[in-house]
Design an enzyme around this catalytic site. Sequence first.
Site, PDB file in Angstrom:
ATOM      1  CD  GLU A 137      -2.871   0.845   2.509  1.00 19.95           C
ATOM      2  OE1 GLU A 137      -3.514   1.822   2.928  1.00 19.95           O
ATOM      3  OE2 GLU A 137      -2.969  -0.288   3.012  1.00 19.95           O
ATOM      4  CD  GLU A 141      -4.319   6.676   5.393  1.00 23.34           C
ATOM      5  OE1 GLU A 141      -5.295   5.937   5.615  1.00 23.34           O
ATOM      6  OE2 GLU A 141      -3.210   6.546   5.956  1.00 23.34           O
TER       7      GLU A 141
END
Length: 263
Positions: A137, A141
Site C-alpha cells: 500500500e 491520508e
Amino acid sequence: MTAKIAHARLLCQSLTIGALILGALPAHAQQATGKSFVDDFDKIDRSFWYVSDGWNNGAHQNCTWSKNQVKAEGGMLQLTFAEGRSKDRNYLCGEIQTKKRFSYGTYEARIKSATGKGLNSAFFTYIGPADKQQHDEIDFEVLGKDTSTVQVNQYIKAKGGNEKLVPVGQGADQGFNDYAFVWEAGRLRYYLNGKLVQDVTDPSKIPQNPQKIFFSLWGTDKLSDWMGKFAYTQPTTMEIDRVAYTAPGDKCQFQGSIACTLN
C-alpha cells in the site's frame, strides 16, 4: 496442408511464443495491466472504476460503502459521508477503485478533503488478501482531527510504521491541493503541491507488487487517537478534480504534471 490447419498451427505458435515472452517477464510486470491515463471526472467510467457498495472494511469503520455516496458532478468526483442506516452501521460513505492494477510510475490527484473529526479522506494504492496477494500500500491520508496536515505512509507485506505528517499550509478541507508520488523499484518520492516532502530509498520500505488506485472517505468511532474523536454534525464531501497515472517513459498526462519535470 489446408488453409485452416495452417492458420491453426500459426495461432498455436503465436500463443506459445507469447507465453514464453510472458514467462520471461518479471512477476511484477506480468500482474500490472493498467496503462497511463488522466481522468477529469466529467463522468464515472464504470468500465475503468469499480464503485464499492454494500460492505465495510471491518469493525473499526463506522460506515457502509454505498454507491449512492459516489457521483461525478461539475467535473468533480464527489465522495460523501452522511447519516444513513445500512446493515449494522449508522452512516454511509463512498469509495472507488480501479479495476486494473498499476505498477511503477507517477501517481497524481488534485483533492479537497472532507471536514470532520474521525474521518479519513484518502488517495492511495493497495493490493492485498482479497486479490490473493500480500498487503502492499502507498498512502496519502487527510485525518479529520487535523486537516492542516496530510499523512504519507506505505505498507510492505502488511508491515507499516512509515508514517510522516506533512503540513498542507491551508486546511486540506479549505481548498484543492495536488498530491503525487513517484514509485520506482528503488525509490519512492511523495510530493505535495509540486514540492518533494518525503524521499524513501530503503528498498525494504518500498512496495513491489502492482496495486489498484483508490479514493475513499470513511469514518471511525474506534480509532480516535489516530483520526480524532468522531462527532457527526452534517454530511461532508471529499472532492477529486483529477487523477493521473504516468508509466515510466511515457509522456506526462497533463500540463503541470510532476511527470513533466522528472529526469
